[in-house]
Design a protein around this motif. Sequence first.
Motif, PDB file in Angstrom:
ATOM      1  N   ARG A   7      -1.622  -8.123  40.357  1.00 47.68           N
ATOM      2  CA  ARG A   7      -1.147  -7.210  41.404  1.00 47.68           C
ATOM      3  C   ARG A   7      -0.942  -7.936  42.728  1.00 47.68           C
ATOM      4  NH1 ARG A   7      -4.279  -4.115  44.842  1.00 47.68           N
ATOM      5  NH2 ARG A   7      -6.119  -4.353  43.507  1.00 47.68           N
ATOM      6  N   LEU A   8      -1.823  -8.908  43.012  1.00 42.60           N
ATOM      7  CA  LEU A   8      -1.736  -9.646  44.282  1.00 42.60           C
ATOM      8  C   LEU A   8      -0.858 -10.892  44.214  1.00 42.60           C
ATOM      9  CD1 LEU A   8      -5.527  -9.394  45.199  1.00 42.60           C
ATOM     10  CD2 LEU A   8      -3.649  -8.140  46.282  1.00 42.60           C
ATOM     11  N   GLY A   9      -0.263 -11.114  43.038  1.00 38.52           N
ATOM     12  CA  GLY A   9       0.641 -12.257  42.890  1.00 38.52           C
ATOM     13  C   GLY A   9      -0.063 -13.587  42.895  1.00 38.52           C
ATOM     14  N   LEU A  10      -1.287 -13.637  42.365  1.00 39.36           N
ATOM     15  CA  LEU A  10      -2.085 -14.864  42.371  1.00 39.36           C
ATOM     16  C   LEU A  10      -2.164 -15.536  41.009  1.00 39.36           C
ATOM     17  CD1 LEU A  10      -5.064 -13.703  44.643  1.00 39.36           C
ATOM     18  CD2 LEU A  10      -3.161 -15.200  45.272  1.00 39.36           C
ATOM     19  N   ARG A  22     -13.605  -9.596  33.432  1.00 35.31           N
ATOM     20  CA  ARG A  22     -12.521 -10.587  33.472  1.00 35.31           C
ATOM     21  C   ARG A  22     -11.163  -9.911  33.460  1.00 35.31           C
ATOM     22  NH1 ARG A  22      -9.655 -13.934  29.832  1.00 35.31           N
ATOM     23  NH2 ARG A  22      -9.447 -16.101  30.544  1.00 35.31           N
ATOM     24  N   ALA A  23     -11.042  -8.801  32.663  1.00 33.11           N
ATOM     25  CA  ALA A  23      -9.763  -8.077  32.584  1.00 33.11           C
ATOM     26  C   ALA A  23      -9.401  -7.448  33.922  1.00 33.11           C
ATOM     27  CB  ALA A  23      -9.842  -7.009  31.494  1.00 33.11           C
ATOM     28  N   THR A  24     -10.413  -6.908  34.612  1.00 34.30           N
ATOM     29  CA  THR A  24     -10.157  -6.300  35.916  1.00 34.30           C
ATOM     30  C   THR A  24      -9.668  -7.345  36.911  1.00 34.30           C
ATOM     31  OG1 THR A  24     -11.775  -4.541  35.572  1.00 34.30           O
ATOM     32  CG2 THR A  24     -11.208  -5.067  37.858  1.00 34.30           C
ATOM     33  N   ASP A  40      -7.401   1.189  41.321  1.00 31.99           N
ATOM     34  CA  ASP A  40      -6.220   1.828  41.919  1.00 31.99           C
ATOM     35  C   ASP A  40      -4.984   1.735  41.029  1.00 31.99           C
ATOM     36  OD1 ASP A  40      -7.294   2.936  44.201  1.00 31.99           O
ATOM     37  OD2 ASP A  40      -7.083   1.117  45.373  1.00 31.99           O
ATOM     38  N   LEU A  41      -5.220   1.786  39.713  1.00 31.41           N
ATOM     39  CA  LEU A  41      -4.126   1.827  38.750  1.00 31.41           C
ATOM     40  C   LEU A  41      -4.003   3.246  38.198  1.00 31.41           C
ATOM     41  CD1 LEU A  41      -4.821  -1.461  36.782  1.00 31.41           C
ATOM     42  CD2 LEU A  41      -3.108  -1.091  38.571  1.00 31.41           C
ATOM     43  N   VAL A  42      -2.791   3.689  37.995  1.00 29.34           N
ATOM     44  CA  VAL A  42      -2.537   5.031  37.465  1.00 29.34           C
ATOM     45  C   VAL A  42      -2.870   5.062  35.981  1.00 29.34           C
ATOM     46  CG1 VAL A  42      -0.798   6.802  37.054  1.00 29.34           C
ATOM     47  CG2 VAL A  42      -0.755   5.484  39.177  1.00 29.34           C
ATOM     48  N   VAL A  43      -3.776   5.945  35.592  1.00 28.72           N
ATOM     49  CA  VAL A  43      -4.166   6.051  34.183  1.00 28.72           C
ATOM     50  C   VAL A  43      -3.750   7.378  33.570  1.00 28.72           C
ATOM     51  CG1 VAL A  43      -6.080   4.443  34.369  1.00 28.72           C
ATOM     52  CG2 VAL A  43      -6.470   6.864  34.862  1.00 28.72           C
ATOM     53  N   GLY A  44      -3.226   8.286  34.382  1.00 30.24           N
ATOM     54  CA  GLY A  44      -2.795   9.577  33.855  1.00 30.24           C
ATOM     55  C   GLY A  44      -1.925  10.317  34.853  1.00 30.24           C
ATOM     56  N   ALA A  45      -1.083  11.205  34.339  1.00 31.77           N
ATOM     57  CA  ALA A  45      -0.207  11.995  35.196  1.00 31.77           C
ATOM     58  C   ALA A  45       0.074  13.331  34.532  1.00 31.77           C
ATOM     59  CB  ALA A  45       1.114  11.252  35.451  1.00 31.77           C
ATOM     60  N   SER A  57       5.460   4.233  29.962  1.00 29.23           N
ATOM     61  CA  SER A  57       5.326   3.613  31.283  1.00 29.23           C
ATOM     62  C   SER A  57       3.882   3.647  31.769  1.00 29.23           C
ATOM     63  CB  SER A  57       6.237   4.312  32.299  1.00 29.23           C
ATOM     64  OG  SER A  57       5.894   5.677  32.459  1.00 29.23           O
ATOM     65  N   LEU A  58       3.132   4.670  31.363  1.00 27.67           N
ATOM     66  CA  LEU A  58       1.731   4.770  31.775  1.00 27.67           C
ATOM     67  C   LEU A  58       0.830   3.841  30.971  1.00 27.67           C
ATOM     68  CD1 LEU A  58       1.488   8.632  32.262  1.00 27.67           C
ATOM     69  CD2 LEU A  58       1.206   6.909  34.042  1.00 27.67           C
ATOM     70  N   ALA A  59       1.342   3.320  29.872  1.00 28.86           N
ATOM     71  CA  ALA A  59       0.543   2.407  29.047  1.00 28.86           C
ATOM     72  C   ALA A  59       0.389   1.045  29.708  1.00 28.86           C
ATOM     73  CB  ALA A  59       1.187   2.243  27.673  1.00 28.86           C
ATOM     74  N   SER A  60       1.261   0.724  30.662  1.00 26.76           N
ATOM     75  CA  SER A  60       1.180  -0.543  31.392  1.00 26.76           C
ATOM     76  C   SER A  60       0.534  -0.296  32.755  1.00 26.76           C
ATOM     77  CB  SER A  60       2.578  -1.135  31.590  1.00 26.76           C
ATOM     78  OG  SER A  60       3.209  -1.345  30.334  1.00 26.76           O
ATOM     79  N   PRO A  61      -0.197  -1.284  33.292  1.00 23.97           N
ATOM     80  CA  PRO A  61      -0.817  -1.121  34.604  1.00 23.97           C
ATOM     81  C   PRO A  61       0.215  -0.758  35.667  1.00 23.97           C
ATOM     82  CG  PRO A  61      -1.664  -3.082  33.523  1.00 23.97           C
ATOM     83  CD  PRO A  61      -0.520  -2.589  32.692  1.00 23.97           C
ATOM     84  N   LEU A  62      -0.068   0.321  36.392  1.00 22.82           N
ATOM     85  CA  LEU A  62       0.876   0.810  37.392  1.00 22.82           C
ATOM     86  C   LEU A  62       0.119   1.079  38.688  1.00 22.82           C
ATOM     87  CD1 LEU A  62       3.761   1.866  37.995  1.00 22.82           C
ATOM     88  CD2 LEU A  62       3.003   4.098  37.176  1.00 22.82           C
TER      89      LEU A  62
END
Length: 324
Positions: A320-323, A311-313, A241-246, A260-265
């Motif tokens: 994203r979940l603040g863990l 591991r990256a995922t 559920d990360l934006v990879v294109g627009a 901005s799209l180069a970073s997980p969004l």
Amino acid sequence: MGTQHDGLHAEHIQSALTGHAAAQSALVASWGRSMRLYGLNPEEKAPPNVLTDRELREARDRLGSLVATAQGTLDRLYSAVGGAGCCVLLADKDGVPVARRGYEGDNTTFYKIGLWTGVVWSEESEGTNGIGTSLAEQRPLTIHRDQHFRSKNTALSCTVAPIFDHRGRLMAAIDVSSARSDLTEDFVKLIAVAVVDAARRVEAENFRRAFPKARIVVAQGRENAINEKAVNALIAVDEDDLVVGASRSARHLFALTDESLASPLPAANLLGQDTDAERGFAAAERSVIQRVLRNAGGNVSVAATMMGMSRATLHRKLKRLGLN
């Protein structure tokens, strides 16, 4: 072939360039570029610039899969306008038609005019014209008869819409042109709607092909979908559920850039979908991940293996979940 005497057409352009309209009219601005920037003469009758067969093949190759992607849309568009004596062209960003649809009985006329594959219709080459000016201004438009810069092109009515690639860059254009004198203004308006729709269809299909494994979301965002910036606002979302294109429209709508799209969004953040259901899902996901991490003794690599992800995922989910 002009609708008015060549000399009168040149005088009309010169008068417009020196009058008050020059500061207000996009058309007159294009005439100004044609004359002052490119040094063109409205009365010049030189034949159009035509690519060699090799150059035309190279132009097609540069468009990659877009030519194949557009085939069905070009066929449908031609079936709608071909009976009215129109031809359909797909041109690259340099104003060179690389694909064409037309009635065989009209081919001789269009070939002489230059509405053919391999003929350069950039604004720099032909002055104000549908393909060249639409590409120069990156917007849909119609150049109708004596709105053309060159007198030799004033029998034409050309309606064009640009096509942007999956990163929002100008890529091509779709053109419907006619040399018929009985083409009505109302029909030209209908053509304009059809051309813009065709360009958006090709753009959307090209975007989907660029992100074959992603989920494609049509974004409404903060503006009404009727707004030009919100039309065809497409977002590509990956399995996390990360934006990879627009698309170009989505980039305008959400102020997105390549950087901005180069970073997980997270898509939920971008699309404003932080509803109660979303929060509930996030809480459940956080609980599951925390239990697995405890069972893995806090080892992220082991936990990722246990959950069947990389591991990256898992690291992205933790962030994203603040863990983390």
